[in-house]
Structures are given as structure tokens and as C-alpha cells.
Design a protein around this motif. Structure first.
Motif, PDB file in Angstrom:
ATOM      1  N   TYR A   1       9.462   4.710  35.502  1.00  0.00           N
ATOM      2  CA  TYR A   1      10.368   4.142  36.492  1.00  0.00           C
ATOM      3  C   TYR A   1       9.939   4.623  37.872  1.00  0.00           C
ATOM      4  CZ  TYR A   1      13.463   3.186  32.525  1.00  0.00           C
ATOM      5  OH  TYR A   1      13.983   2.734  31.342  1.00  0.00           O
ATOM      6  N   ALA A   2       9.921   3.708  38.835  1.00  0.00           N
ATOM      7  CA  ALA A   2       9.631   4.061  40.222  1.00  0.00           C
ATOM      8  C   ALA A   2      10.811   3.599  41.075  1.00  0.00           C
ATOM      9  CB  ALA A   2       8.347   3.398  40.691  1.00  0.00           C
ATOM     10  N   ARG A   3      11.330   4.510  41.871  1.00  0.00           N
ATOM     11  CA  ARG A   3      12.449   4.188  42.749  1.00  0.00           C
ATOM     12  C   ARG A   3      11.983   4.296  44.188  1.00  0.00           C
ATOM     13  NH1 ARG A   3      18.470   7.002  42.509  1.00  0.00           N
ATOM     14  NH2 ARG A   3      19.584   5.358  43.655  1.00  0.00           N
ATOM     15  N   TYR A   4      12.142   3.187  44.916  1.00  0.00           N
ATOM     16  CA  TYR A   4      11.664   3.122  46.291  1.00  0.00           C
ATOM     17  C   TYR A   4      12.791   3.389  47.276  1.00  0.00           C
ATOM     18  CZ  TYR A   4       7.222   1.228  44.653  1.00  0.00           C
ATOM     19  OH  TYR A   4       6.012   1.064  44.041  1.00  0.00           O
ATOM     20  N   SER A   5      12.420   3.462  48.541  1.00  0.00           N
ATOM     21  CA  SER A   5      13.406   3.757  49.583  1.00  0.00           C
ATOM     22  C   SER A   5      14.290   2.559  49.909  1.00  0.00           C
ATOM     23  CB  SER A   5      12.695   4.227  50.855  1.00  0.00           C
ATOM     24  OG  SER A   5      11.771   3.245  51.306  1.00  0.00           O
ATOM     25  N   SER A   6      13.923   1.368  49.439  1.00  0.00           N
ATOM     26  CA  SER A   6      14.731   0.179  49.716  1.00  0.00           C
ATOM     27  C   SER A   6      14.506  -0.881  48.641  1.00  0.00           C
ATOM     28  CB  SER A   6      14.381  -0.407  51.089  1.00  0.00           C
ATOM     29  OG  SER A   6      13.082  -0.966  51.063  1.00  0.00           O
ATOM     30  N   ARG A   7      15.427  -1.845  48.561  1.00  0.00           N
ATOM     31  CA  ARG A   7      15.288  -2.968  47.631  1.00  0.00           C
ATOM     32  C   ARG A   7      14.084  -3.831  48.013  1.00  0.00           C
ATOM     33  NH1 ARG A   7      20.952  -3.475  48.792  1.00  0.00           N
ATOM     34  NH2 ARG A   7      22.273  -2.680  47.097  1.00  0.00           N
TER      35      ARG A   7
ATOM     36  N   ALA B   1      20.641   8.773  48.875  1.00  0.00           N
ATOM     37  CA  ALA B   1      19.711   8.166  47.921  1.00  0.00           C
ATOM     38  C   ALA B   1      19.667   6.660  48.144  1.00  0.00           C
ATOM     39  CB  ALA B   1      20.156   8.479  46.494  1.00  0.00           C
ATOM     40  N   PRO B   2      18.559   6.008  47.774  1.00  0.00           N
ATOM     41  CA  PRO B   2      18.461   4.553  47.949  1.00  0.00           C
ATOM     42  C   PRO B   2      19.529   3.819  47.158  1.00  0.00           C
ATOM     43  CG  PRO B   2      16.313   5.521  47.485  1.00  0.00           C
ATOM     44  CD  PRO B   2      17.323   6.590  47.234  1.00  0.00           C
ATOM     45  N   PRO B   3      19.870   2.599  47.547  1.00  0.00           N
ATOM     46  CA  PRO B   3      20.917   1.841  46.861  1.00  0.00           C
ATOM     47  C   PRO B   3      20.451   1.325  45.506  1.00  0.00           C
ATOM     48  CG  PRO B   3      19.875   0.473  48.510  1.00  0.00           C
ATOM     49  CD  PRO B   3      19.304   1.851  48.685  1.00  0.00           C
ATOM     50  N   LEU B   4      21.421   0.875  44.675  1.00  0.00           N
ATOM     51  CA  LEU B   4      21.069   0.215  43.420  1.00  0.00           C
ATOM     52  C   LEU B   4      20.202  -0.999  43.719  1.00  0.00           C
ATOM     53  CD1 LEU B   4      24.464   0.336  41.469  1.00  0.00           C
ATOM     54  CD2 LEU B   4      22.412   1.714  41.057  1.00  0.00           C
ATOM     55  N   GLY B   5      19.237  -1.255  42.821  1.00  0.00           N
ATOM     56  CA  GLY B   5      18.311  -2.359  43.027  1.00  0.00           C
ATOM     57  C   GLY B   5      16.989  -1.924  43.609  1.00  0.00           C
ATOM     58  N   SER B   6      16.863  -0.623  43.918  1.00  0.00           N
ATOM     59  CA  SER B   6      15.617  -0.130  44.507  1.00  0.00           C
ATOM     60  C   SER B   6      14.689   0.491  43.465  1.00  0.00           C
ATOM     61  CB  SER B   6      15.925   0.906  45.598  1.00  0.00           C
ATOM     62  OG  SER B   6      16.711   1.958  45.074  1.00  0.00           O
ATOM     63  N   GLU B   7      15.075   0.441  42.186  1.00  0.00           N
ATOM     64  CA  GLU B   7      14.247   1.013  41.120  1.00  0.00           C
ATOM     65  C   GLU B   7      13.585  -0.096  40.315  1.00  0.00           C
ATOM     66  OE1 GLU B   7      15.236   4.704  38.626  1.00  0.00           O
ATOM     67  OE2 GLU B   7      15.739   3.054  37.274  1.00  0.00           O
ATOM     68  N   ILE B   8      12.342   0.140  39.910  1.00  0.00           N
ATOM     69  CA  ILE B   8      11.614  -0.815  39.085  1.00  0.00           C
ATOM     70  C   ILE B   8      11.232  -0.167  37.757  1.00  0.00           C
ATOM     71  CG2 ILE B   8      10.696  -2.085  41.060  1.00  0.00           C
ATOM     72  CD1 ILE B   8       8.007  -0.644  40.584  1.00  0.00           C
ATOM     73  N   PHE B   9      11.058  -1.008  36.747  1.00  0.00           N
ATOM     74  CA  PHE B   9      10.602  -0.578  35.427  1.00  0.00           C
ATOM     75  C   PHE B   9       9.136  -0.938  35.297  1.00  0.00           C
ATOM     76  CE2 PHE B   9       9.578  -1.815  31.057  1.00  0.00           C
ATOM     77  CZ  PHE B   9       9.878  -0.647  30.378  1.00  0.00           C
ATOM     78  N   ILE B  10       8.338   0.000  34.768  1.00  0.00           N
ATOM     79  CA  ILE B  10       6.900  -0.205  34.579  1.00  0.00           C
ATOM     80  C   ILE B  10       6.611  -0.054  33.098  1.00  0.00           C
ATOM     81  CG2 ILE B  10       4.585   0.549  35.244  1.00  0.00           C
ATOM     82  CD1 ILE B  10       6.101   2.044  37.627  1.00  0.00           C
ATOM     83  N   GLY B  11       6.192  -1.106  32.443  1.00  0.00           N
ATOM     84  CA  GLY B  11       5.945  -1.079  31.006  1.00  0.00           C
ATOM     85  C   GLY B  11       4.524  -1.464  30.651  1.00  0.00           C
ATOM     86  N   SER B  12       4.225  -1.377  29.342  1.00  0.00           N
ATOM     87  CA  SER B  12       2.898  -1.701  28.792  1.00  0.00           C
ATOM     88  C   SER B  12       1.804  -0.806  29.374  1.00  0.00           C
ATOM     89  CB  SER B  12       2.542  -3.173  29.033  1.00  0.00           C
ATOM     90  OG  SER B  12       3.494  -4.028  28.443  1.00  0.00           O
TER      91      SER B  12
END
Length: 346
Positions: A104-110, A55-66
Motif C-alpha cells: 500500500y502506498a499513501r500519498y499526500s493528496s488524492r 494525515a492525508p484524507p481518505l482516497g489518498s492510498e493506493i493498492f499495489i498487487g501482483s
């Protein structure tokens, strides 16, 4: 091509936001896509089809709000997938079929995650609706407080591995809030694993070996003490008689009897229980599904819970499970009934 597994249609209420739901279903059909919804979130990937490696490392996920509540994955996934390869996309959902305003979107890399933040924060997804995109905090640690002093780290780790998935490390310290009790800090492999573990551990009556416990995200103050090395060593209290301790804490009337009295006074009819036992773990923890129907109450009470059942005969397992279900219902009823439930068990 994107790949998803089964979307449970029963949670969709078609009279809410019908047109956009139809657009989503058409998008799914045209791309041969299906979605999974579990515990109020709908998920793509984690990992996606064809993923190779860890799985991708910590820091590769973003929060999408509003987010406007009426838009779905047919708009969101292509928008964020255009930034780079998605490992996972999670849209938080209401039971009415609207989104809860964040995802939440988690990408393959930071690097790709940072690029998505730079290009999508403030993006006008609908006229007058600009979304917020930032780095996800990715909490992955829980604190479990109020544990009995005789429960060692190895036993607790075994229990948690049976009840939850993704346990990474378990550390045991003296409780900062309760004398003679301990607190565990449990690190999970991901935020998703920790969030599901938090929910599962809260599903049942929160009593372990006769001791009430609490489960929450690791507090900042506790994290700081952990980093400073100022958390006290765990207690090592062993009671003279474990069974007698539990008996002393048991109320005079059972929860089942109390719920019967509550329903009688409220003219709701007597509860009917249906319990289905699932697998028994190696540490003796028995998970079960329940459905309790109260005739004149609008909806049934359903869910999952667990008990220590390796040394119980079938009738004892059933009675203990009923007790736990009755306690859960009493807890819910206590918020809305005119009289106090406490009078039933005094």
C-alpha cells in the motif's frame, strides 16, 4: 532523503532471496535509511520525516498487487515516490523474508494517488511481471458482536481506547445474530489503525465480562442497514449477578488442567509458563506478554493478551493469565491432536 526507523534483523532469514536482500541493505545504507517491521508489514513513514500537518484524507492510498515476491523497497519506493510525495509505504511480508505480493502506498493528496494509478497500473516491474495498481478500499470500521447488554457505549469506548489506538467513533446496536447481546460498530482514524486493532483484539481469548465476542471488518450488509437506519437499538439487559453468570459458564476443569492432560496423553511434557504484565489501563484492563514452552513441541507459544485485572491480587492475575494462555494453546492444538480436547473439560 528518506528516513526510517529500526529494521528488526531477527525476522530476516538470509537463506531466502539473499541477493535481493543484500541489494536492499546496500540501498538502505547508502541512503542512511532504516525500516520498521510490525505484524507482518514493513513500513516507511506514516508520517515521514519532516511531515507537517494532518494525515492525508481518505482516497489518498493506493493498492499495489501482483508484485514479484523477490523485490523490495529499494525498487518499489523510488518507483512510486517518483509520482509524488509519499506519506506512507507498507510492504506486506512473509516470515521467510519474501514479500506477500502486495503493498500500500499513501500519498499526500488524492490527486497524486489518481496519478499513480494512471501511470503505474500495468507497469512491467520485471520482464513478464505487470503490476496491478488501484485505489485502496481503506477499510476503517470494525464490527464487534456478542457484547453483553449491560456494557454501555461509554465504557466500551474506554476499553477500546486502552486496548487499541485511533478510535474515532463507537456506535452500539442490538446484535443481528444473537438474542440479548449487542454489536458495536467502531470507526478508526485509518485503515492501518483498524487493521492493527482487529489483530490486537483477536490476540487474546475473545471473552468480555464472561461473554464470547467476535471481531471482523464491517460487513456490507450491516453497513447498508446502518445507512438505512434499520439496525435495532442496543439491548439493556443487566443480569442479577454478574459474578454468578461467569461462574456458571466456567468449565468444571480449568484450561490449565486440560492442557496438562492433553500434553500428558500426547507425551509432550508439561507446559512451562512465563508471563510479564504490562501497564494497567484506567478501565482496569491489564495487558500482558506470555511465552509458554512445551518441552517436546517444536516451537514456543508467544504473544500478547489482556484481562480485567484492576481488582485482582498478583496471584489471581497470574492464574487468570495462565488460563487465557492455556485456552489459546488448546485452540491451536485442537486442530492437530488425534483426540478431542472437549473430553478434557466435559
Amino acid at each position: 532523503m528518506l528516513g526510517f526507523v529500526l529494521l528488526q534483523p531477527k525476522i530476516w532469514l538470509n537463506n531466502v532471496n539473499r541477493n535481493n536482500k543484500a541489494d536492499l541493505l546496500n540501498w538502505m545504507k547508502s541512503n542512511n535509511i532504516t525500516l520498521v517491521q510490525v505484524n507482518g508489514q514493513r513500513t516507511y513513514g506514516g508520517p515521514p520525516p519532516g511531515w507537517v500537518g494532518d494525515a492525508p484524507p481518505l482516497g489518498s492510498e493506493i493498492f499495489i498487487g501482483s508484485l514479484p515476491q523477490e523485490i523490495y523497497e529499494d525498487v518499489l519506493i523510488p518507483l512510486f515516490q517518483s509520482m509524488g510525495k509519499l506519506y506512507e509505504f507498507r510492504l506486506m511480508m512473509t516470515f521467510s523474508g519474501l514479500n506477500r505480493g502486495f503493498a500500500y502506498a499513501r500519498y499526500s493528496s488524492r490527486r497524486i494517488a489518481e496519478q499513480a494509478i494512471a501511470f503505474r497500473n500495468g507497469y512491467e516491474i520485471l520482464p513478464g511481471y505487470k503490476i496491478l495498481v488501484c485505489r485502496s478500499t481503506e477499510k476503517s470500521e470494525l464490527e464487534v458482536d456478542g457484547l453483553p447488554g449491560f456494557l454501555d457505549r461509554a465504557t466500551l469506548e474506554g476499553i477500546l481506547e486502552e486496548m487499541t489506538t485511533g478510535v474515532h467513533t463507537v456506535s452500539l446496536f442490538a446484535s443481528p445474530t444473537t438474542n440479548s447481546k449487542n454489536m458495536a460498530i467502531v470507526k478508526y482514524s485509518s485503515h492501518k489503525a483498524a487493521a492493527l486493532a482487529k489483530k490486537r483484539l483477536r490476540e487474546g481469548v475473545q471473552v468480555l465480562y464472561g461473554c464470547p465476542f467476535t471481531v471482523d471488518w464491517l460487513q456490507t450488509s450491516i453497513r447498508q442497514k446502518l445507512q438505512d437506519g434499520t439496525l435495532a437499538k442496543p439491548q439493556a439487559y443487566i443480569p442479577e449477578s454478574f459474578n454468578s453468570q461467569i461462574k456458571q459458564e466456567t468449565p468444571a476443569k480449568s484450561a490449565v488442567q486440560c492442557l496438562q492432560l492433553v500434553c500428558e496423553r500426547a507425551k509432550l511434557g508439561q507446559p512451562v509458563y512465563r508471563i510479564k504484565f504490562l501497564s494497567l489501563g484506567t478501565c482496569g484492563w491489564l495487558r500482558f506478554w506470555y511465552c509458554a514452552v512445551i518441552p517436546n513441541h517444536s516451537v514456543p507459544f508467544t504473544g500478547y493478551s489482556w484481562l480485567l485485572g484492576d481488582k485482582l491480587i498478583p496471584t489471581e492475575k497470574y492464574q487468570q493469565a495462565k488460563e487465557m494462555v492455556a485456552l489459546r494453546i488448546l485452540k491451536d492444538f485442537g486442530k492437530c491432536l488425534v483426540f478431542s480436547v472437549r473430553s478434557c473439560i466435559a
